[in-house]
Design an enzyme around this catalytic site. Structure first.
Site, PDB file in Angstrom:
ATOM      1  N   GLN A   1      29.142  13.812  -8.621  1.00 59.27           N
ATOM      2  CA  GLN A   1      28.703  14.065 -10.001  1.00 59.27           C
ATOM      3  C   GLN A   1      27.650  15.157 -10.059  1.00 59.27           C
ATOM      4  O   GLN A   1      27.808  16.170 -10.707  1.00 59.27           O
ATOM      5  CB  GLN A   1      28.106  12.775 -10.587  1.00 59.27           C
ATOM      6  N   GLY A   2      26.527  14.900  -9.336  1.00 59.51           N
ATOM      7  CA  GLY A   2      25.308  15.684  -9.492  1.00 59.51           C
ATOM      8  C   GLY A   2      25.539  17.176  -9.330  1.00 59.51           C
ATOM      9  O   GLY A   2      25.210  17.971 -10.213  1.00 59.51           O
ATOM     10  N   GLY A   3      26.099  17.585  -8.190  1.00 58.20           N
ATOM     11  CA  GLY A   3      26.363  18.994  -8.005  1.00 58.20           C
ATOM     12  C   GLY A   3      26.291  19.458  -6.570  1.00 58.20           C
ATOM     13  O   GLY A   3      26.439  18.675  -5.636  1.00 58.20           O
TER      14      GLY A   3
ATOM     15  N   HIS B   1      26.674   4.784   0.020  1.00 55.17           N
ATOM     16  CA  HIS B   1      27.052   6.033  -0.644  1.00 55.17           C
ATOM     17  C   HIS B   1      27.488   7.124   0.330  1.00 55.17           C
ATOM     18  O   HIS B   1      28.474   7.821   0.088  1.00 55.17           O
ATOM     19  CB  HIS B   1      25.849   6.501  -1.459  1.00 55.17           C
TER      20      HIS B   1
ATOM     21  N   SER C   1      25.569  17.696   0.647  1.00 56.45           N
ATOM     22  CA  SER C   1      26.767  17.438   1.463  1.00 56.45           C
ATOM     23  C   SER C   1      27.958  18.303   1.079  1.00 56.45           C
ATOM     24  O   SER C   1      28.705  18.741   1.957  1.00 56.45           O
ATOM     25  CB  SER C   1      27.153  15.965   1.406  1.00 56.45           C
ATOM     26  N   LEU C   2      28.162  18.554  -0.209  1.00 55.76           N
ATOM     27  CA  LEU C   2      29.301  19.403  -0.572  1.00 55.76           C
ATOM     28  C   LEU C   2      29.119  20.798   0.021  1.00 55.76           C
ATOM     29  O   LEU C   2      30.061  21.403   0.529  1.00 55.76           O
ATOM     30  CB  LEU C   2      29.433  19.488  -2.097  1.00 55.76           C
TER      31      LEU C   2
ATOM     32  N   GLU D   1      17.237  17.144  -8.418  1.00 58.88           N
ATOM     33  CA  GLU D   1      17.422  15.754  -7.994  1.00 58.88           C
ATOM     34  C   GLU D   1      16.290  15.369  -7.047  1.00 58.88           C
ATOM     35  O   GLU D   1      15.467  16.210  -6.668  1.00 58.88           O
ATOM     36  CB  GLU D   1      18.788  15.575  -7.312  1.00 58.88           C
TER      37      GLU D   1
ATOM     38  N   GLU E   1      32.020  15.071   5.696  1.00 58.75           N
ATOM     39  CA  GLU E   1      31.256  13.832   5.888  1.00 58.75           C
ATOM     40  C   GLU E   1      31.579  13.129   7.213  1.00 58.75           C
ATOM     41  O   GLU E   1      30.772  12.335   7.701  1.00 58.75           O
ATOM     42  CB  GLU E   1      31.500  12.896   4.690  1.00 58.75           C
TER      43      GLU E   1
ATOM     44  N   HIS F   1      22.916   4.791  -2.380  1.00 61.61           N
ATOM     45  CA  HIS F   1      22.482   5.458  -3.613  1.00 61.61           C
ATOM     46  C   HIS F   1      21.760   4.417  -4.456  1.00 61.61           C
ATOM     47  O   HIS F   1      22.268   3.305  -4.646  1.00 61.61           O
ATOM     48  CB  HIS F   1      23.684   6.024  -4.367  1.00 61.61           C
TER      49      HIS F   1
ATOM     50  N   LYS G   1      45.990  10.690   3.054  1.00 61.15           N
ATOM     51  CA  LYS G   1      46.613   9.362   3.052  1.00 61.15           C
ATOM     52  C   LYS G   1      47.044   8.853   1.684  1.00 61.15           C
ATOM     53  O   LYS G   1      47.827   7.912   1.604  1.00 61.15           O
ATOM     54  CB  LYS G   1      45.723   8.354   3.763  1.00 61.15           C
TER      55      LYS G   1
ATOM     56  N   ARG H   1      15.599   9.422  -2.054  1.00 56.95           N
ATOM     57  CA  ARG H   1      16.584   8.375  -2.310  1.00 56.95           C
ATOM     58  C   ARG H   1      16.356   7.101  -1.494  1.00 56.95           C
ATOM     59  O   ARG H   1      16.554   5.993  -1.977  1.00 56.95           O
ATOM     60  CB  ARG H   1      17.942   8.979  -1.963  1.00 56.95           C
TER      61      ARG H   1
ATOM     62  N   ARG I   1      19.841  12.216   3.912  1.00 54.30           N
ATOM     63  CA  ARG I   1      20.394  13.435   3.306  1.00 54.30           C
ATOM     64  C   ARG I   1      19.699  13.763   1.993  1.00 54.30           C
ATOM     65  O   ARG I   1      19.526  12.900   1.121  1.00 54.30           O
ATOM     66  CB  ARG I   1      21.883  13.230   3.036  1.00 54.30           C
TER      67      ARG I   1
HETATM   68  P1  FAD Z   1      36.330  13.591   1.185  1.00 50.89           P
HETATM   69  O1  FAD Z   1      36.136  14.382  -0.029  1.00 50.89           O
HETATM   70  O2  FAD Z   1      36.030  12.151   1.117  1.00 50.89           O
HETATM   71  O3  FAD Z   1      37.846  13.774   1.658  1.00 50.89           O
HETATM   72  C1  FAD Z   1      38.352  13.002   2.722  1.00 50.89           C
HETATM   73  C2  FAD Z   1      39.841  13.071   2.686  1.00 50.89           C
HETATM   74  O4  FAD Z   1      40.393  12.507   3.866  1.00 50.89           O
HETATM   75  C3  FAD Z   1      40.455  12.296   1.535  1.00 50.89           C
HETATM   76  O5  FAD Z   1      41.463  13.107   0.995  1.00 50.89           O
HETATM   77  C4  FAD Z   1      41.070  11.075   2.205  1.00 50.89           C
HETATM   78  O6  FAD Z   1      42.170  10.543   1.526  1.00 50.89           O
HETATM   79  C5  FAD Z   1      41.496  11.685   3.525  1.00 50.89           C
HETATM   80  N1  FAD Z   1      41.689  10.733   4.609  1.00 50.89           N
HETATM   81  C6  FAD Z   1      40.816   9.803   5.060  1.00 50.89           C
HETATM   82  N2  FAD Z   1      41.355   9.144   6.101  1.00 50.89           N
HETATM   83  C7  FAD Z   1      42.578   9.676   6.315  1.00 50.89           C
HETATM   84  C8  FAD Z   1      43.629   9.408   7.231  1.00 50.89           C
HETATM   85  N3  FAD Z   1      43.551   8.426   8.146  1.00 50.89           N
HETATM   86  N4  FAD Z   1      44.753  10.148   7.166  1.00 50.89           N
HETATM   87  C9  FAD Z   1      44.902  11.101   6.227  1.00 50.89           C
HETATM   88  N5  FAD Z   1      43.943  11.393   5.325  1.00 50.89           N
HETATM   89  C10 FAD Z   1      42.803  10.683   5.371  1.00 50.89           C
HETATM   90  N6  FAD Z   1      27.623  15.230  -2.537  1.00 50.89           N
HETATM   91  C11 FAD Z   1      27.002  16.305  -3.056  1.00 50.89           C
HETATM   92  O7  FAD Z   1      26.712  17.270  -2.341  1.00 50.89           O
HETATM   93  N7  FAD Z   1      26.714  16.347  -4.387  1.00 50.89           N
HETATM   94  C12 FAD Z   1      26.992  15.319  -5.229  1.00 50.89           C
HETATM   95  O8  FAD Z   1      26.728  15.390  -6.416  1.00 50.89           O
HETATM   96  C13 FAD Z   1      27.624  14.171  -4.698  1.00 50.89           C
HETATM   97  N8  FAD Z   1      27.914  13.120  -5.494  1.00 50.89           N
HETATM   98  C14 FAD Z   1      28.624  12.083  -4.974  1.00 50.89           C
HETATM   99  C15 FAD Z   1      29.034  11.061  -5.824  1.00 50.89           C
HETATM  100  C16 FAD Z   1      29.837  10.047  -5.348  1.00 50.89           C
HETATM  101  C17 FAD Z   1      30.263   8.937  -6.272  1.00 50.89           C
HETATM  102  C18 FAD Z   1      30.226  10.044  -3.986  1.00 50.89           C
HETATM  103  C19 FAD Z   1      31.107   8.956  -3.457  1.00 50.89           C
HETATM  104  C20 FAD Z   1      29.804  11.043  -3.138  1.00 50.89           C
HETATM  105  C21 FAD Z   1      29.014  12.069  -3.617  1.00 50.89           C
HETATM  106  N9  FAD Z   1      28.591  13.105  -2.792  1.00 50.89           N
HETATM  107  C22 FAD Z   1      27.946  14.181  -3.327  1.00 50.89           C
HETATM  108  C23 FAD Z   1      29.010  13.165  -1.394  1.00 50.89           C
HETATM  109  C24 FAD Z   1      30.204  14.115  -1.277  1.00 50.89           C
HETATM  110  O9  FAD Z   1      31.079  13.895  -2.353  1.00 50.89           O
HETATM  111  C25 FAD Z   1      30.961  13.909   0.007  1.00 50.89           C
HETATM  112  O10 FAD Z   1      30.111  13.843   1.090  1.00 50.89           O
HETATM  113  C26 FAD Z   1      31.933  15.068   0.224  1.00 50.89           C
HETATM  114  O11 FAD Z   1      32.756  15.190  -0.911  1.00 50.89           O
HETATM  115  C27 FAD Z   1      32.756  14.830   1.451  1.00 50.89           C
HETATM  116  O12 FAD Z   1      33.799  15.762   1.493  1.00 50.89           O
HETATM  117  P2  FAD Z   1      34.876  15.641   2.640  1.00 50.89           P
HETATM  118  O13 FAD Z   1      35.877  16.702   2.393  1.00 50.89           O
HETATM  119  O14 FAD Z   1      34.205  15.569   3.943  1.00 50.89           O
HETATM  120  O15 FAD Z   1      35.517  14.186   2.423  1.00 50.89           O
HETATM  121  C1  SIN Z   2      24.252  12.072  -7.450  1.00 48.05           C
HETATM  122  O1  SIN Z   2      24.812  12.742  -8.308  1.00 48.05           O
HETATM  123  O2  SIN Z   2      23.276  11.356  -7.632  1.00 48.05           O
HETATM  124  C2  SIN Z   2      24.810  12.123  -6.084  1.00 48.05           C
HETATM  125  C3  SIN Z   2      24.326  13.325  -5.425  1.00 48.05           C
HETATM  126  C4  SIN Z   2      24.595  13.226  -3.964  1.00 48.05           C
HETATM  127  O3  SIN Z   2      24.973  12.170  -3.472  1.00 48.05           O
HETATM  128  O4  SIN Z   2      24.385  14.226  -3.296  1.00 48.05           O
END
Ligand code: FAD
Ligand code: SIN
Length: 531
Positions: free
Chosen positions: A56-58, A359, A399-400, A123, A383, A251, A44, A298, A394
């Protein structure tokens, strides 16, 4: 209007795989699926706008002895408070090393020690160091590598600024469908090109919802503004099953910097490194709440901070890293160091003000071990999905890895039957008849803010029956107004997001009300935790 079967189909755009979302889940799926078909990714905003980019974390994986799969499994199960699906936990933990190799093959660089081993972080809730990282910018590094690989792939088409509105099912052929309809299938999606306002019918053999989480249903969140729960909401409308939406993870340590959206995260890895939580008066407090103190799970840390802030009438606590070597701090956390410096805090000399922020969504669309939802030809990964891995809470950095493991599972599963699947004929194009230009956008914005206030005030870290009931009553008004607006105006991204946030807030409150116990991230004063 949402549907008019009288409108003539034009055939729409066709693609073997339609991927909604450009985070770790969507992009890694696309790379795998492109080995046996044409892939179209819609996202989007710009590709990079995703929760993934902010991580950030990994990313977790067992990579060395004395760590073991058993320990990672056990940590995940303990953190999930008895609500994890053991099969999903085993699957993710045991598949992680292979998927880490794939990420490296696509160009991701994880930090290494001088002797060539992974430099592992630890962590909250982890019994071992097992977090691979790229300084404190791991998500951005993964996203960079994936975007570069996807852009270089000849069978992947990328449509930025394309907002998926709704999934196509038999409903769009005029049939009545319910969550129990046998043979319910997904044929693609209606997608709004937000640069031209055209709504495209994109037909697909397989549709993959990888649209991320929903942090923006709350006032303060670490999630970027794209995280409005669109994927979960559109699957719910299409009659998929959702679960565990009550388990919203806060978080504990977002930077306290009023007015900033999203809230900037201070990674948990900083507490793994030795940072200590302190009150405004400088005293430590986590020893009152958990033997692991600042590195407790957490949910415990977030609740403890919330409690201390409430009894003291304070808006933040401190995270203190000043007792650790300044050079090491700057080396491990360059991004956090720079960010804090930009607002006048030198973290090597001053404590960092922090408070909890929404978060991560542990629930989502229920999927099986291949990432398949209850709707045929519809996979949900990342997610937006509820695989059962996280249970009621979690484990950090799980999650990554879940996103890439399930993207791999889904791609392999779909590949087995793609040759047998045909495009659906007869899907009507979007019907604009009877709808006017968008009106009163200020009302959409106001309702978005009201919704966020309702969720933060009544459906936050601590809940009660009364608070949840009040939240539902107030949400009903927003729902009514939003549906009214949606039915009489041309869809815009803002209005569709509000509609999706309303749906996701509704699911969160409903599933919280159905949960008659305090467990993991769902804590209610009416059902205190069992001792
Ligand atoms: P996202 O990466 O959120 O991608 C979703 C995509 O869908 C985006 O491109 C968005 O634009 C698109 N989208 C949404 N709605 C629509 C729509 N209607 N039409 C078209 N496109 C749309 N997890 C870890 O494992 N380790 C970490 O260290 C960690 N740190 C984090 C730190 C922060 C600040 C945050 C916010 C999260 C963190 N997480 C971490 C969680 C992790 O980043 C997410 O759970 C993971 O990246 C989700 O990946 P995803 O591909 O499912 O979704
Ligand atoms: C963090 O770096 O503290 C976020 C890690 C996570 O949400 O998995």
């Amino acid at each position: 209007m949402y549907l008019c079967v009288l409108n003539q189909p034009t055939g729409g755009m066709k693609t073997d795989y339609l991927v909604i979302g450009s985070g770790a889940a969507g992009l890694s799926f696309a790379l795998k699926a492109a080995e046996n078909g044409e892939v179209t990714i819609v996202t989007k905003g710009e590709m990079v706008e995703a929760n993934t980019n902010y991580a950030q974390g990994g990313i977790c994986s067992v990579t060395y002895a004395p760590d073991s799969f058993e320990k990672h499994i056990e940590d995940t199960l303990v953190c999930g408070a008895g609500k994890c699906d053991r099969e999903a936990v085993e699957l993710v933990v045991r598949s992680a090393p292979e998927q880490i190799e794939e990420l490296i093959r696509w160009g991701t660089r994880f930090d290494k020690t001088p002797d060539g081993q992974f430099d592992l972080h630890r962590e909250g809730g982890h019994s071992e160091h097992r977090i691979l990282h790229h300084a404190d910018l791991t998500g951005a590094e993964i996203e960079r590598a994936l975007i570069e690989s996807v852009k270089a792939h000849p069978r992947i088409t990328i449509l930025e600024h394309h907002f998926a509105i709704d999934l196509l099912t038999q409903h769009h052929l005029g049939e009545i469908v319910t969550r129990h309809t046998r043979g319910l299938a997904c044929f693609g999606a209606y997608v709004l090109d937000t640069e031209t306002d055209e709504i495209k019918t994109i037909l697909a053999k397989f549709t993959v919802v990888a649209a991320g989480g929903c942090g923006n249903i709350y006032n303060t969140t670490t999630n970027p503004t794209v995280a409005t729960g669109d994927g979960i909401a559109m699957c719910h409308r299409a009659k998929a099953i959702t679960k565990n939406m009550q388990y919203i993870q806060f978080h504990p340590t977002a930077l306290y910097h009023p007015g900033e959206r999203p809230s900037f995260l201070i990674t948990e890895a900083m507490r793994g490194y030795g940072a200590i939580l302190k009150l405004k008066n400088g005293k430590e407090f986590m020893d009152k709440y958990h033997p692991m103190k600042s590195l407790a799970p957490r949910d415990v840390v977030a609740r403890s901070i919330d409690h201390e802030m409430k009894i003291r009438g304070e808006e933040f606590v401190y995270l203190d890293v000043t007792h650790l070597p300044a050079d090491e701090t700057r080396k491990h956390f360059p991004n956090i160091y720079e960010k804090c410096r930009s607002i006048g805090i030198d973290i090597t000399k001053q404590k960092i003000p922090v408070c909890p922020a929404a978060h991560y969504c542990c629930g989502g669309v229920e999927v099986n071990s291949h990432g398949e939802s209850s709707i045929r030809r519809l996979y949900v990964v990342g997610e937006s999905a509820c695989t059962g891995l996280h249970g009621a809470n979690r484990l950090a950095s799980n999650s990554l890895i879940e996103a890439v493991v399930y993207a791999d599972r889904a791609a392999k599963h779909a590949a087995k039957s793609i040759h047998k699947v045909e495009f659906q004929e007869g899907i009507p194009d979007w019907d604009f008849e009877g709808t006017a230009e968008a009106e009163e956008m200020v009302l959409v914005l106001q309702n978005r803010r009201e919704l966020q206030a309702i969720m933060s005030n009544y459906v936050g870290i601590v809940r009660s029956n009364l608070r949840l009931e009040r939240a539902m009553k107030r949400l009903a008004i927003i729902w009514q107004e939003t549906e009214g607006l949606y039915n009489r105006t041309k869809p815009s991204r803002e209005l569709c997001e509000l509609r999706n946030m309303t749906a996701v807030a509704y699911l969160t409150i409903k599933q919280a009300r159905e949960c008659k116990e305090s467990v993991g991230l769902h804590y209610t004063i009416d059902y205190p935790p069992q001792k």
